[in-house]
Design an enzyme around this catalytic site. Structure first.
Site, PDB file in Angstrom:
ATOM      1  N   PHE A   1       0.812  -1.230   0.000  1.00  0.00           N
ATOM      2  CA  PHE A   1       0.000   0.000   0.000  1.00  0.00           C
ATOM      3  C   PHE A   1       0.842   1.274   0.000  1.00  0.00           C
ATOM      4  CE2 PHE A   1      -1.562  -3.366   2.811  1.00  0.00           C
ATOM      5  CZ  PHE A   1      -2.538  -3.888   1.977  1.00  0.00           C
ATOM      6  N   CYS A   2       1.973   1.230  -0.702  1.00  0.00           N
ATOM      7  CA  CYS A   2       2.866   2.402  -0.777  1.00  0.00           C
ATOM      8  C   CYS A   2       3.267   2.878   0.612  1.00  0.00           C
ATOM      9  CB  CYS A   2       2.204   3.541  -1.559  1.00  0.00           C
ATOM     10  SG  CYS A   2       1.905   3.166  -3.280  1.00  0.00           S
ATOM     11  N   ASN A   3       3.512   1.935   1.507  1.00  0.00           N
ATOM     12  CA  ASN A   3       3.962   2.275   2.854  1.00  0.00           C
ATOM     13  C   ASN A   3       4.907   1.169   3.326  1.00  0.00           C
ATOM     14  OD1 ASN A   3       4.297   2.860   5.610  1.00  0.00           O
ATOM     15  ND2 ASN A   3       2.225   3.703   5.787  1.00  0.00           N
TER      16      ASN A   3
END
Length: 878
Positions: A415-417
């Protein structure tokens, strides 16, 4: 000029997004009436209004009917109207966040990422020098990629970037750490999310005031700290009061709030900080004056005008007002949304935690920093991985595919984290590097490496979500893991119970969804819509010279006898069936003998159906594709296409080179050259599906190279592909199908039995070559095979998607096929192997025939006990 959203007559549910009333030189009438801007109208008494372009209109009509909006960088009436409307939207945005233009400025950007990039480039960083150690850029480990990416800008300026852990910041809050020199004005920037986009954890908004006042610092260095609050995830379901929590920079993404418009965000800048921002590039609309011949440039005065380079997306900006108004009207405000979404998330969290296998093992592992006790510490986000009964993680890709079968769309990956992903999943920095070396990149479906997860599954609730959505998701998890459709009770939802929405909330809940589609496309397909009996399924390629009805007549083929090999167990390995699929994702065309071309079986997947946007359709989006039956007549050089309720239509096998217009399309991320097969077949397909479609064929002179290289293949001589997904051929083995059939035909826990005939089950896997082997899944041990003089390299297993759940005769689906295969194959849904031919000599025709013997060569160091077939059925097959 552009179209404008008319807020007067659009419906309550979609007022913000309807594009209506385009007034042109033809004076388009509104709902059957005269155009109110025409000289003849008298409804508003402004028939003699000023002329705007070629449409007579007055300012009142422009405001009420939404006629013309255009580039605001001008002085005509439409431009001024656009400018004033955009300014009004800025006021409305600030009002939503409980502030005003006295304290904040709104800079429209291409999204929250662009807003963060703007801060990184414009912040008054100070590089290290003789008099100071320079600025510091601190960001929370639990930050979006777009925040972490700011460090590339600071690194270029020799500014130190420091990631900090949440526990370190909380410790600083407890200690009350302050800078050693309060008079030092060296600027530093601290970035943190109001809500983690990974886990939904909400960090204290009080940090803003504490850090700015110097009572708490991310690290002990002299200077003045500024705070960037990443509010993109938080404000989608919660109110943010900037009059209380006065962050210096607040990036926003509007589609996270409304679902539209994409590609539009904003940066809210505290006016006390705005004068410190520095600008290098300047674009249209930002200059008060400049000279082209020398370095002279004077920026405009307002913050927005200085930083909004070029023409903003003014139509999308204007739509925002309708979005805020509709949100308020439908929900009563963000506080209601906050309570509603958290209650749903708390209920789902409680239910997931309660799910257990018979041995007491948990069904899911939830990644959270809270116990979902309060919306102050937890947002409506649940991040988890599904476990098997032994505690092993089931890859997120498998969960995603299963969820889609239940019309539930989940988000998977990291999730782009990456920071939060590493923390919760226990992924070290070294493991990230090893995963990359193993071929895993962000966003792919490589979900497990050496048994360790590379990501997880996330569900989130919005203001349109309902209790029914939460329960549908829970039923999916129960059905997938506990194999019960109705036997496992859901947690009670009576008023007053923990995690359950109250009766009043259930009645007054705003309409909404969880990440779920409204209905399954398969549910609309009629159960008796199978291909009619008069459509033949088997044709011999040789001797197709008779008229078409005779040529396509069903014939008895050796596969009927060859099928008996699997009962005998130890018979020779032979080809029992040959299939090609002329139109990608459409029905199979069965043959007994067929020529081989440079890309595989001649005309296999040479055509594809695309939608009105030119996107290739598959059965995952349009399951009725399997009801379209193509037949190829080689002597007559035509393909005849049939479907129930439609007149047959013929399409030439080859293009007319003189009249053909080549266009570019995409298949499995590959660019392909294609041409349109004509208006007649397009109309035929559009009538069948009920929406615009076209038939495209791969250009005969276009070479699409295979990604997988054949062993011992020289550079520059890669195999070429048609419109297939992976390889030239797909082979499956009858004993493998038999093992799956026996598992599927076993009675379930309720005693209900559903039979899967062998031929129907084979058709689901859409293979080209069907063989009769000696044991299940032995094909996965083969390195290459020979069929007569033809040699084929085995490229690896076929990793299956949810298309195998679709009955190829009816278009109906059954989740059991994918689920049972997933269970029996240790969660990796492999079935069949990919082949490509090697050293093919085209000096003479080459054919594949039913009944031909298949001679496999085993992979090196392959032993019999490594076969993945289950021991329960091994004796039956052998």
């Amino acid at each position: 000029m552009g179209r404008a959203a008319c807020g007067t007559c659009a419906s309550a549910n979609s007022a913000a997004w309807q594009v209506v009333h385009l007034h042109s030189t033809q004076k388009v009438p509104k709902e059957g009436k005269e155009c109110p801007g025409s000289p003849a109208h008298s409804s508003c008494g402004h028939g003699d209004g000023p002329r705007v372009s070629s449409c007579y209109s007055c300012l009142v009509c422009l405001l009420t009917c939404g006629l013309y909006f255009c580039n605001p960088h001008s002085q005509n009436i439409s431009s001024k109207l656009t400018h004033d409307t955009v300014e009004h939207v800025r006021y409305r945005i600030l009002e939503h966040f409980h502030t005003s233009t006295e304290d904040y400025s709104v800079i429209f950007t291409a999204g929250s990422t662009a807003a963060l990039k703007l801060v990184a480039e414009a912040f008054p960083w100070v590089s290290p020098g003789p008099e100071s150690n320079g600025s510091r850029f601190c960001y929370l480990i639990d930050s979006h990629t777009s925040v972490v990416g700011m460090r590339k800008v600071t690194t270029a300026m020799n500014v130190t970037s420091i990631p900090v852990r949440p526990e370190d910041v909380r410790a600083a809050e407890t200690r009350g750490t302050a800078a050693s020199d309060p008079d030092c004005q060296l600027p530093h920037l601290f970035c943190y999310p109001a809500q983690s986009n990974f886990s939904g954890t909400r960090y204290p908004l009080s940090w803003i005031g504490e850090v700015k006042a110097g009572r708490m610092c991310p690290m002990s260095v002299p200077g003045k700290w500024f705070v960037l609050l990443d509010a993109a995830s938080y404000v989608s379901t919660s109110p943010l009061d900037l009059s209380v929590h006065q962050a210096d920079f607040v990036p926003l993404s509007f589609y996270k709030i409304f679902g539209f418009p994409t590609g539009l965000g904003a940066l809210l800048v505290n006016n006390r900080v705005a004068p410190l921002l520095r600008k290098t590039y300047f674009g249209g609309g930002t200059a008060a004056a400049y000279l082209a011949g020398e370095d002279f440039y004077i920026p405009r005065q307002s913050v927005a005008e200085r930083f909004e380079d070029g023409t903003i997306s003014f139509l999308d900006v204007i739509a925002l007002k309708h979005g805020f108004d509709a949100l308020e009207r439908l929900t009563g405000g963000m506080e209601n949304i906050k309570q509603h979404t958290f209650t749903l998330a708390q209920y789902t969290y409680t239910a997931l935690c309660a799910l257990r296998y018979p041995n007491g093992a948990p069904v899911v592992r939830i990644y959270s920093d809270s116990e979902f006790s309060s919306p102050e510490v937890q947002g409506p986000v649940i991040n988890f991985n599904v476990l098997d009964h032994s505690g092993n993680i089931i890859g997120y890709s498998q969960v995603d595919k299963m969820a889609s079968l239940y019309n539930i769309h989940v988000r998977t990956g990291c999730f782009c984290n990456t920071g939060a992903c590493q923390k919760h999943l226990g992924i070290s920095d070294e493991m990230v590097r090893k995963h990359l070396e193993a071929g895993h990149v962000c966003g792919d479906d490589v979900d497990l490496i050496d048994g360790h997860p590379t990501g997880s599954v996330r569900i989130s609730f919005g203001y349109m979500s309902t209790l029914e959505d939460a329960q549908a998701f829970l039923r999916f998890i129960i059905a997938m893991q506990l194999h019960q459709c109705d036997g496992q009770p859901l947690p009670p939802t009576t008023p007053g119970e923990v995690g359950a929405p109250s009766e009043s909330e259930a009645q007054d809940a705003v309409p909404a969804t969880v990440d779920r589609c409204s209905s399954s496309p398969w549910e609309d397909a009629p159960t008796d819509s199978g291909v009619s009996n008069d459509l033949p399924t088997t044709v011999a390629a040789v001797g197709l010279h008779p008229p078409l009805p005779m040529a396509t007549r069903t014939q008895q083929i050796p596969s009927e006898k060859a099928a008996g090999v699997l009962d005998g167990g130890l018979g020779p390995r032979v080809i029992t069936n040959l299939y090609l699929y002329p139109i990608k994702s459409c029905a199979a065309f069965e043959v007994t003998k067929w020529p081989i071309g440079s890309q595989g079986l001649l005309y296999d997947r040479s055509w594809m159906v695309v939608n009105h946007n030119g996107v290739c359709l598959s059965q995952k989006q349009e399951p009725r594709l399997c009801l379209i039956q193509p037949f190829i007549d080689l002597p007559q050089k035509i393909m005849v296409i049939k479907a129930k309720g439609m007149e047959p239509i013929a399409v030439p096998l080859e293009e007319n080179g003189e009249r053909t217009q080549i266009c570019q399309s995409k298949v499995c991320a590959d660019r392909v050259n294609t041409y349109n097969c004509g208006e007649k077949i397009s109309s035929w397909l559009s009538r069948f599906f009920g929406h615009p479609c076209q038939l495209l064929k791969q250009s005969s002179n276009f070479q699409r190279s295979a990604k997988k290289r054949v062993k011992d293949q020289s550079a520059g001589s890669t195999a070429t592909l048609s419109l297939v997904n992976e390889a030239q051929y797909l082979l499956i083995n009858r004993p493998s199908v038999l093992e799956l059939q026996q598992q599927l035909n076993a009675s379930d826990a309720n005693g209900k039995e559903e039979l899967f005939p062998m031929k129907e089950l084979i058709s689901r896997f859409r293979a080209n070559i069907i063989t009769s082997g000696t044991s299940a899944f032995e094909e996965e041990t083969w390195d290459e095979i020979s069929v007569g003089s033809l040699r084929f390299q085995v490229l690896g297993p076929c990793h299956r998607c949810q298309m195998i759940c679709i009955n190829q005769q009816t278009g109906q689906r059954n989740q059991n096929v994918f689920q049972k295969l997933s269970e029996s194959r240790a969660r990796k849904v492999n079935f069949g192997v990919y082949l490509t031919h090697t050293s093919l000599d085209f000096s003479s025709p080459a054919f594949l025939s039913v009944g031909s013997q298949v001679l496999p060569v085993l992979k090196e160091n392959t032993e019999h006990h490594e076969l993945p077939a289950s021991t329960e059925h091994q004796d039956v097959i052998s």
